[in-house]
Design a protein around this motif. Structure first.
Motif, short mmCIF file in Angstrom:
data_model
loop_
_atom_site.label_atom_id
_atom_site.label_comp_id
_atom_site.label_asym_id
_atom_site.label_seq_id
_atom_site.Cartn_x
_atom_site.Cartn_y
_atom_site.Cartn_z
N GLY A 1 53.39 10.12 -94.52
CA GLY A 1 54.66 10.36 -93.81
C GLY A 1 54.59 9.78 -92.39
O GLY A 1 53.57 9.89 -91.72
N LYS A 2 55.69 9.16 -91.98
CA LYS A 2 55.71 8.54 -90.64
C LYS A 2 55.83 9.59 -89.54
O LYS A 2 55.41 9.38 -88.42
CB LYS A 2 56.90 7.58 -90.54
CG LYS A 2 56.59 6.22 -91.13
CD LYS A 2 57.46 5.11 -90.53
CE LYS A 2 58.91 5.19 -90.96
NZ LYS A 2 59.16 4.70 -92.32
N GLY A 3 56.43 10.72 -89.88
CA GLY A 3 56.60 11.74 -88.87
C GLY A 3 57.67 11.35 -87.87
O GLY A 3 57.46 11.42 -86.65
N THR A 4 58.82 10.93 -88.39
CA THR A 4 59.91 10.43 -87.54
C THR A 4 60.25 11.39 -86.40
O THR A 4 60.48 10.95 -85.27
CB THR A 4 61.17 10.22 -88.41
OG1 THR A 4 60.75 9.68 -89.66
CG2 THR A 4 62.16 9.29 -87.77
N ARG A 5 60.23 12.68 -86.72
CA ARG A 5 60.64 13.66 -85.69
C ARG A 5 59.63 13.82 -84.55
O ARG A 5 59.92 14.45 -83.54
CB ARG A 5 60.91 15.02 -86.35
CG ARG A 5 62.27 15.06 -87.02
CD ARG A 5 62.48 16.35 -87.75
NE ARG A 5 61.82 16.35 -89.05
CZ ARG A 5 61.62 17.44 -89.79
NH1 ARG A 5 62.01 18.62 -89.35
NH2 ARG A 5 61.04 17.35 -90.97
N MET A 6 58.45 13.24 -84.73
CA MET A 6 57.49 13.28 -83.62
C MET A 6 57.91 12.29 -82.53
O MET A 6 57.42 12.35 -81.40
CB MET A 6 56.08 12.91 -84.10
CG MET A 6 55.47 13.87 -85.09
SD MET A 6 55.23 15.53 -84.44
CE MET A 6 53.74 15.32 -83.48
N LYS A 7 58.77 11.32 -82.90
CA LYS A 7 59.21 10.27 -81.96
C LYS A 7 57.99 9.64 -81.28
O LYS A 7 57.80 9.73 -80.06
CB LYS A 7 60.16 10.84 -80.90
CG LYS A 7 61.31 11.63 -81.50
CD LYS A 7 62.67 11.05 -81.13
CE LYS A 7 63.78 11.59 -81.98
NZ LYS A 7 64.29 12.89 -81.61
N SER A 8 57.14 9.04 -82.12
CA SER A 8 55.83 8.61 -81.64
C SER A 8 55.42 7.30 -82.27
O SER A 8 55.81 6.99 -83.39
CB SER A 8 54.81 9.69 -82.00
OG SER A 8 53.51 9.26 -81.69
N GLY A 9 54.61 6.53 -81.57
CA GLY A 9 54.02 5.32 -82.12
C GLY A 9 52.80 5.65 -82.95
O GLY A 9 52.28 4.82 -83.68
N LEU A 10 52.32 6.86 -82.84
CA LEU A 10 51.10 7.31 -83.51
C LEU A 10 51.49 7.99 -84.83
O LEU A 10 52.45 8.76 -84.86
CB LEU A 10 50.45 8.35 -82.59
CG LEU A 10 48.99 8.71 -82.74
CD1 LEU A 10 48.12 7.49 -82.46
CD2 LEU A 10 48.64 9.84 -81.76
N PRO A 11 50.73 7.72 -85.92
CA PRO A 11 51.02 8.48 -87.15
C PRO A 11 50.93 9.97 -86.86
O PRO A 11 50.07 10.40 -86.08
CB PRO A 11 49.90 8.06 -88.10
CG PRO A 11 49.36 6.78 -87.57
CD PRO A 11 49.59 6.80 -86.10
N LYS A 12 51.79 10.74 -87.52
CA LYS A 12 51.85 12.18 -87.22
C LYS A 12 50.49 12.87 -87.29
O LYS A 12 50.13 13.64 -86.40
CB LYS A 12 52.83 12.86 -88.17
CG LYS A 12 52.91 14.34 -87.96
CD LYS A 12 54.11 14.97 -88.61
CE LYS A 12 54.08 14.98 -90.10
NZ LYS A 12 55.24 15.66 -90.68
N VAL A 13 49.73 12.57 -88.36
CA VAL A 13 48.47 13.30 -88.55
C VAL A 13 47.39 12.91 -87.55
O VAL A 13 46.33 13.53 -87.52
CB VAL A 13 47.93 13.14 -89.99
CG1 VAL A 13 48.92 13.70 -91.00
CG2 VAL A 13 47.58 11.69 -90.30
N MET A 14 47.65 11.88 -86.73
CA MET A 14 46.69 11.51 -85.69
C MET A 14 46.96 12.24 -84.38
O MET A 14 46.18 12.13 -83.44
CB MET A 14 46.72 10.00 -85.46
CG MET A 14 46.19 9.19 -86.64
SD MET A 14 44.48 9.60 -87.00
CE MET A 14 43.70 8.79 -85.62
#
Ligand code: UD1
Ligand code: MG
Length: 463
Positions: A26-39
């Motif tokens: 999952g890209k984790g769109t809602r994190m609004k981040s360049g980093l993968p969510k799980v990182m």
């Protein structure tokens, strides 16, 4: 691994035939981040790292992480926990069923139980995972009873209490939505059954995705049993945005504060102290308010850490006193009974037993021998604009205040350096080094100067 939800500790056990698959594409769109969510990190450790460490306590033989395209940084994170982990890329996000399908090729030939985990559910405990994998059924779903079930897949049970389907919120009838036994997403299933049923999953649902949860219905249809185990809701809390990330951080911090206090540390204001997941604290350690431990810190017995200190990648041997306002950076190794005082920064340096660095000092790329005293305002000039160099100070050395040690430089045992010196050559043992311009004293000069200035000012005010 720390178990938050019980009083007992689950020890590592050897189990045969266990593989894990972590879904993390999952890209984790809602994190609004360049980093993968799980990182993203909580308590100094990536979300993925938390999940993998919980699973490692079960000693699985194989581990596969399903990443999205361009998430190369996840490999190093996974290999830090499972050196032989396979990283597989799910090119297109087609659902949790498709993600598991991607892991199939790397787990070919493996026979046993497969535990499927989510990379963004970091508080899962090894105890709960162990409980899930020892169930007798062909397939076991980890369920929970959330305060608000909306958004989760609901478990549909038959009269005997077996799970016959999982209905996603969007596909559920109004009656099914009233069920509050929900799917955490984590399942344990025999490899043979998984590989048999997985290709049969379709995408005829509200989202048009391949739902892993369809396995349950297929399992029941094949005459096999699917059961469930229940865990506390807090343990399966997921991260979708940075508010939830902060919530996970708070949960972890509360758990680590409690753990360190129960292990014999005094925290005068626990709610102001921040630990990393890997912080090691000895017995009878006192930690004053507002202390932050970054990753890689180990503190020996009887150490006192005074208020507002920041410690990262450092070790402190027993009986030392750190702070207030001290900064220990990666590679700082503080010997026993040493003192590191206010506004002192130590980086990649060994400080000997009983040495004192008490005020306003930078010690970087250095060795400081036992019992040496470093005066206020001492700076190791370790960087020449291109490379870092070593400052090697022996035992029982006295370094006067405001000394600049221009590295590479060596100071022998028992040497003294006069205050204000700039040391550019090696100082032999027992010598005095002094680079001080001659002091001139001009009698009455200041008094006369003051009189002249006052007279000038009075004349200006009159005109
Ligand atoms: C999923 C479950 C739902 C459960 C909920 C718990 C399905 C169909 N639904 O829903 O029953 O209650 O989790 O939080 O499984 N992922 C991939 N590749 C994909 C899709 C997802 O790797 O193509 C990963 C995501 O990164 C994430 C996990 O799988 O770690 C779950 O995906 P997500 O989209 O959050 O599923 P939910 O809709 O929340
Ligand atoms: Mg989700």
């Amino acid at each position: 691994m720390l178990v938050f939800w019980g009083t007992d500790h689950f020890d590592t056990v050897e189990m045969s035939g266990l593989a894990i698959i972590v879904l993390a594409a999952g890209k984790g769109t809602r994190m609004k981040s360049g980093l993968p969510k799980v990182m993203h990190r909580a308590a100094g450790r990536s979300l993925l790292g938390h999940v993998l460490r919980a699973a490692r306590d079960l000693a699985p033989q194989r581990a596969a992480v399903v990443a999205g395209p361009g998430m190369e940084e996840m490999a190093a994170e996974a290999h830090a926990v499972f050196p032989l982990a396979d990283i597989v890329v799910q090119a297109e996000r087609k659902g949790t069923g498709d993600a598991v399908m991607m892991a199939r090729k790397v787990l070919e030939g493996f026979v046993g139980s497969i535990l499927i985990l989510y990379g963004d559910v970091p508080l899962i405990s090894s105890k709960t995972l162990h409980n899930l994998t020892v169930q007798a059924a062909d397939m076991t779903v980890l369920a929970f009873k959330p305060v608000n079930p909306s958004g989760y897949g609901r478990l549909i049970l038959d009269n005997s209490g077996s799970v016959i389907a999982i209905r996603e919120e969007l596909d559920a009838t109004p009656e099914e939505r009233l069920i509050n036994l929900c799917n955490s997403g984590i399942i344990a299933i025999s490899s043979e059954l998984l590989w048999e049923l997985l290709p049969r999953i379709g995408n005829g649902n509200a989202k048009g995705e391949y739902y892993l949860t369809d396995l349950v219905e297929l399992c029941a249809g094949a005459g096999r049993t699917c059961t469930y185990a229940v865990c506390p809701e807090a343990e399966v809390a997921g991260v979708n945005d940075r508010m939830q990330l902060a919530g996970i951080e708070a949960t972890l911090q509360a758990a680590y504060r409690r753990m360190h206090m129960l292990n014999g540390a005094t925290l005068t204001a626990p709610e102001t102290v921040y630990f990393s997941a890997d912080t090691v604290i000895g017995r009878d350690v006192t930690i004053e308010p507002h202390v932050v431990f970054g990753p890689g810190v180990s503190i020996g017995d009887g150490v006192e850490i005074l208020a507002f200190s920041h410690i990262e990648g450092a070790s402190v041997a027993s009986g030392s006193r750190i702070g207030p306002f001290a900064r220990l950076r990666p590679g700082a190794e503080i010997g026993a009974d040493a003192h590191i005082g206010n506004f002192v920064e130590v980086k990649k340096a060994q400080i000997g037993k009983g040495a004192k660095v008490n005020h306003l000092t930078y010690i970087g790329d250095a060795r400081v021998g036992p019992k040496t005293n470093i005066g206020a305002g001492t700076i190791t000039c370790n960087y020449d604009g291109f490379d870092k160099h070593l400052t090697d100070i022996g035992a029982d050395v006295f370094v006067g205040s405001n000394t600049a040690l221009v590295a590479p430089v060596k100071v022998g045992d028992g040497a003294s350096i006069a205050a204000g010196s700039v040391i550019t050559r090696d100082i032999p043992a027992g010598a005095l080094a002094i680079t001080r311009p001659e002091l001139e004293v001009k009698a009455s000069w200041a008094t006369r100067y003051r009189e002249i200035k006052r007279a000038q000012k009075a004349a200006r005010n009159k005109s």
